[in-house]
Design an enzyme around this catalytic site. Sequence first.
Site, PDB file in Angstrom:
ATOM      1  N   HIS A  51      -3.606  -2.905 -10.021  1.00 41.81           N
ATOM      2  CA  HIS A  51      -2.855  -2.894  -8.771  1.00 41.81           C
ATOM      3  C   HIS A  51      -1.744  -3.949  -8.788  1.00 41.81           C
ATOM      4  CE1 HIS A  51      -6.068  -0.746  -6.074  1.00 41.81           C
ATOM      5  NE2 HIS A  51      -5.611   0.008  -7.057  1.00 41.81           N
ATOM      6  N   HIS A  53     -10.480  -8.987  -7.597  1.00 48.39           N
ATOM      7  CA  HIS A  53     -10.255  -9.527  -8.934  1.00 48.39           C
ATOM      8  C   HIS A  53     -10.319 -11.058  -8.983  1.00 48.39           C
ATOM      9  CE1 HIS A  53      -9.111  -5.697 -10.826  1.00 48.39           C
ATOM     10  NE2 HIS A  53      -8.492  -5.419  -9.684  1.00 48.39           N
TER      11      HIS A  53
END
Length: 227
Positions: free
Chosen positions: A120, A179
Amino acid sequence: PETPMRNKRNPLNVYFVKVAWAWTLWLLLPFIAVTTYQFAKSKFLYGPTKSVLMVLRRVSALLVGTAIWYVCTRLFMYVENLTGTCSTSGKLGDPRRLYATKQECHQDNGIWNGFDISGHCFLLSYCALMIVEEVAVLEGLSIDQNSKLHVVINVLFVSLCFLTMIWVFMFLCTAVYFHDFSQKLLGVLIGLSAWYGTYRFWYLKPFSPGLPLPNIPLSSKKYSYSR
């Protein structure tokens, strides 16, 4: 408490971010084609044939972007599979199975722990920068404000601006909720490298898709980042 943006199944993530490149491609393709054709006719005084060739050359930037997206996402998957291990809730005494990929692990309802470079962060930063570069062509474009073409270009421009706002917002959500820091940082660095390697290096060369404003020096394009 879990916020909507922390949920990977929120509408923006499912219907936009998961197909971020498709949205970017779908809006940039007509924008680049229309503005480049008009730019070639009004600035370079090209005829229809030469204008179309210029359009094809500039649209090839989207093919380059598609190749970058495909290669990088495959690379991220490879790294995650290479560095990962699978945790399953198997019974004690059961023979331990070795899993080669994240997909195999998930098929057995396991949890895959690997170095997951943020796709992303990579894609959203790359798409946003690419849109900013391409809309810069409007600074050198002169169109009759009463024409249908002016309306079409304005609709595409506003749509691209709205899309960029979504990409930036979802980028911030990813940075806050998902993340590890190193995974996000590496994703961003790869996205920045993809942008810099194309628009700041390769596209300056004769045999390339070229820049949106080929007759304006690089130093005079600073306005494109203060829109």
